[in-house]
Scaffold this motif. Structure first.
Motif, PDB file in Angstrom:
ATOM      1  N   GLY A 103       0.793  -1.213   0.000  1.00  0.00           N
ATOM      2  CA  GLY A 103       0.000   0.000   0.000  1.00  0.00           C
ATOM      3  C   GLY A 103       0.824   1.260   0.000  1.00  0.00           C
ATOM      4  N   ASN A 104       0.156   2.374  -0.271  1.00  0.00           N
ATOM      5  CA  ASN A 104       0.767   3.704  -0.292  1.00  0.00           C
ATOM      6  C   ASN A 104       1.692   3.862  -1.495  1.00  0.00           C
ATOM      7  N   LEU A 105       1.246   3.329  -2.647  1.00  0.00           N
ATOM      8  CA  LEU A 105       2.057   3.346  -3.855  1.00  0.00           C
ATOM      9  C   LEU A 105       1.743   4.547  -4.729  1.00  0.00           C
ATOM     10  N   ASP A 106       2.612   4.758  -5.704  1.00  0.00           N
ATOM     11  CA  ASP A 106       2.408   5.804  -6.701  1.00  0.00           C
ATOM     12  C   ASP A 106       1.539   5.220  -7.819  1.00  0.00           C
ATOM     13  N   SER A 107       1.892   5.416  -9.045  1.00  0.00           N
ATOM     14  CA  SER A 107       1.085   4.959 -10.178  1.00  0.00           C
ATOM     15  C   SER A 107       1.074   3.432 -10.290  1.00  0.00           C
ATOM     16  N   LEU A 108      -0.092   2.896 -10.664  1.00  0.00           N
ATOM     17  CA  LEU A 108      -0.243   1.463 -10.902  1.00  0.00           C
ATOM     18  C   LEU A 108      -0.328   1.145 -12.393  1.00  0.00           C
ATOM     19  N   SER A 118       7.290 -12.040 -10.553  1.00  0.00           N
ATOM     20  CA  SER A 118       8.339 -12.826  -9.907  1.00  0.00           C
ATOM     21  C   SER A 118       8.925 -12.031  -8.757  1.00  0.00           C
ATOM     22  N   ALA A 119       9.479 -12.729  -7.784  1.00  0.00           N
ATOM     23  CA  ALA A 119      10.118 -12.051  -6.657  1.00  0.00           C
ATOM     24  C   ALA A 119      11.158 -11.069  -7.174  1.00  0.00           C
ATOM     25  N   GLY A 120      11.102  -9.844  -6.699  1.00  0.00           N
ATOM     26  CA  GLY A 120      12.040  -8.817  -7.112  1.00  0.00           C
ATOM     27  C   GLY A 120      11.556  -7.933  -8.233  1.00  0.00           C
ATOM     28  N   ASP A 121      10.437  -8.292  -8.889  1.00  0.00           N
ATOM     29  CA  ASP A 121       9.886  -7.437  -9.935  1.00  0.00           C
ATOM     30  C   ASP A 121       9.444  -6.098  -9.356  1.00  0.00           C
ATOM     31  N   VAL A 122       9.760  -5.015 -10.040  1.00  0.00           N
ATOM     32  CA  VAL A 122       9.355  -3.686  -9.585  1.00  0.00           C
ATOM     33  C   VAL A 122       7.845  -3.526  -9.732  1.00  0.00           C
ATOM     34  N   LEU A 123       7.195  -3.074  -8.678  1.00  0.00           N
ATOM     35  CA  LEU A 123       5.760  -2.832  -8.699  1.00  0.00           C
ATOM     36  C   LEU A 123       5.434  -1.357  -8.896  1.00  0.00           C
ATOM     37  N   SER A 124       6.104  -0.502  -8.142  1.00  0.00           N
ATOM     38  CA  SER A 124       5.820   0.930  -8.219  1.00  0.00           C
ATOM     39  C   SER A 124       6.811   1.688  -7.347  1.00  0.00           C
ATOM     40  N   ASP A 125       6.848   2.995  -7.543  1.00  0.00           N
ATOM     41  CA  ASP A 125       7.515   3.853  -6.572  1.00  0.00           C
ATOM     42  C   ASP A 125       6.564   4.068  -5.404  1.00  0.00           C
ATOM     43  N   ILE A 126       7.110   4.601  -4.326  1.00  0.00           N
ATOM     44  CA  ILE A 126       6.299   4.882  -3.153  1.00  0.00           C
ATOM     45  C   ILE A 126       5.672   6.261  -3.304  1.00  0.00           C
ATOM     46  N   SER A 127       4.588   6.511  -2.561  1.00  0.00           N
ATOM     47  CA  SER A 127       3.881   7.784  -2.676  1.00  0.00           C
ATOM     48  C   SER A 127       3.288   8.159  -1.332  1.00  0.00           C
ATOM     49  N   ILE A 128       2.387   9.124  -1.350  1.00  0.00           N
ATOM     50  CA  ILE A 128       1.632   9.505  -0.149  1.00  0.00           C
ATOM     51  C   ILE A 128       0.156   9.334  -0.498  1.00  0.00           C
ATOM     52  N   SER A 129      -0.199   8.139  -0.971  1.00  0.00           N
ATOM     53  CA  SER A 129      -1.555   7.935  -1.457  1.00  0.00           C
ATOM     54  C   SER A 129      -2.496   7.367  -0.406  1.00  0.00           C
ATOM     55  N   GLU A 133      -0.746  10.243   6.818  1.00  0.00           N
ATOM     56  CA  GLU A 133      -0.500  11.533   7.465  1.00  0.00           C
ATOM     57  C   GLU A 133       0.780  12.177   6.945  1.00  0.00           C
ATOM     58  N   GLY A 134       0.952  12.134   5.610  1.00  0.00           N
ATOM     59  CA  GLY A 134       2.084  12.797   4.993  1.00  0.00           C
ATOM     60  C   GLY A 134       3.340  11.974   4.885  1.00  0.00           C
ATOM     61  N   ASN A 135       3.322  10.727   5.392  1.00  0.00           N
ATOM     62  CA  ASN A 135       4.513   9.879   5.316  1.00  0.00           C
ATOM     63  C   ASN A 135       4.524   9.099   4.010  1.00  0.00           C
ATOM     64  N   SER A 136       5.633   9.168   3.312  1.00  0.00           N
ATOM     65  CA  SER A 136       5.778   8.440   2.050  1.00  0.00           C
ATOM     66  C   SER A 136       6.469   7.117   2.354  1.00  0.00           C
ATOM     67  N   CYS A 137       5.713   6.127   2.843  1.00  0.00           N
ATOM     68  CA  CYS A 137       6.273   4.857   3.291  1.00  0.00           C
ATOM     69  C   CYS A 137       5.393   3.693   2.837  1.00  0.00           C
ATOM     70  N   LEU A 138       6.036   2.571   2.565  1.00  0.00           N
ATOM     71  CA  LEU A 138       5.324   1.361   2.168  1.00  0.00           C
ATOM     72  C   LEU A 138       4.576   0.747   3.340  1.00  0.00           C
ATOM     73  N   GLU A 139       3.291   0.424   3.114  1.00  0.00           N
ATOM     74  CA  GLU A 139       2.514  -0.389   4.038  1.00  0.00           C
ATOM     75  C   GLU A 139       2.479  -1.803   3.477  1.00  0.00           C
ATOM     76  N   PHE A 140       3.090  -2.747   4.188  1.00  0.00           N
ATOM     77  CA  PHE A 140       3.215  -4.117   3.718  1.00  0.00           C
ATOM     78  C   PHE A 140       2.397  -5.043   4.608  1.00  0.00           C
ATOM     79  N   GLN A 141       1.528  -5.840   3.991  1.00  0.00           N
ATOM     80  CA  GLN A 141       0.678  -6.768   4.729  1.00  0.00           C
ATOM     81  C   GLN A 141       0.786  -8.161   4.113  1.00  0.00           C
ATOM     82  N   VAL A 142       0.601  -9.172   4.953  1.00  0.00           N
ATOM     83  CA  VAL A 142       0.565 -10.563   4.505  1.00  0.00           C
ATOM     84  C   VAL A 142      -0.692 -11.209   5.075  1.00  0.00           C
TER      85      VAL A 142
END
Length: 288
Positions: A103-108, A118-129, A133-142
């Motif tokens: 979550g919190n990605l830039d363009s999809l 595949s593991a390591g494939d680029v998904l997106s840059d990070i964003s504030i989407s 609260e203004g933090n540009s950080c990846l939200e990672f869930q499993v």
């Protein structure tokens, strides 16, 4: 299988009792020191128990494992009254009924024509989407679909660096009537059932807590999975615990539930980080 995945497999086998015993993930961003995450799994965030591991850097996001793109979530979906709390997000389905969520990605846009990753494939840059609260950080869930729970991503990822120190401070015992007792200042308690709380830290999070009464383990509480009950996330110890008991206030965090018998008692609380380093507090009192 890569060496770091083999190491993770044995760590998961020893620590993780949900269904995905033989599953491992790469890091979804370049590795960072373990003590520099923005927020750990199961922390109190935004008035809820967070199912996310929140990274602290702004690097490109990569697929943590081989899989298929299951869904693309957009921050402002057409015709939807509610925005995605994860902002722009990707959901990837993996073997063993596992899902990873970024979550919190830039363009999809680059992912709309893709299905397999595949593991390591680029998904997106990070964003504030997202609601960061203004933090540009990846939200990672499993998500473990077999176990019906969110999983702490860190138990499936290679571990790097030291952990933040866990501080046992101002431990309290709260009875069923809601009366709170500060353990380091009581000589007597009524026998009965108590919830044991620690003063909550902003980021540092125990991986496991164990509580002993007179040398016998009466509670073992792991912060490795969140289970949905009636639409709300719960932590599991001897019983399921919802937000109101895990975090009854912004400054307290549940370590477990115990039954105190009548007589002279020694209560020992042990918490450990994900690397196994332990912190301990001991209290002696009488119960009537």
């Amino acid at each position: 299988m890569e060496m770091k995945k083999i190491k993770t497999f044995f760590a998961v086998s020893a620590l993780f009792a949900v269904s995905a015993l033989d599953f491992a993930f790469d890091w979804p961003q370049n590795e960072i020191m373990s003590d520099s995450f923005s927020s750990y799994f199961a922390q109190l965030r935004g008035g809820r128990i967070s199912p996310s591991l929140v990274f602290s850097n702004t690097e490109t996001v990569k697929a943590a494992g081989d899989g298929k793109i299951l869904a693309l979530l957009t921050e402002h979906p057409e015709g939807d009254l509610f925005e995605s709390t994860l902002g722009n997000a990707v959901v990837i389905a993996h073997d063993d009924d596992m899902l990873s969520v970024y979550g919190n990605l830039d363009s999809l846009d680059s992912l709309r024509s893709k299905s397999d990753v595949s593991a390591g494939d680029v998904l997106s840059d990070i964003s504030i989407s997202g609601w960061q609260e203004g933090n540009s950080c990846l939200e990672f869930q499993v998500v473990d679909l077999k176990g019906g729970c969110f999983i702490n991503p860190r138990i499936l990822m290679p571990r790097v660096g030291a952990e933040l120190e866990i501080v046992l401070h101002n431990l309290t015992a709260v009875n069923k009537a809601g009366i709170s007792y500060t353990l380091n200042s009581v000589d007597t308690l009524n026998a009965g059932t108590y919830l044991i709380y620690n003063e909550r830290q902003d980021v540092a999070m125990p991986y496991k807590s164990s509580i002993f009464v007179n040398g016998v383990t009466v509670e073992s509480f792991n912060y490795d999975a969140l289970y949905e009950v009636d639409g709300k996330l719960n932590l599991k110890g001897r019983n399921m615990h919802s937000l109101s008991s895990v975090y009854p206030s912004a400054d307290r965090m549940l370590l477990g539930e115990v039954v105190i018998p009548r007589g002279h008692n020694e209560l020992t609380v042990v918490v450990s980080d994900i690397l196994g380093k332990e912190y301990q507090a001991k209290y002696v009192f009488d119960a009537r």
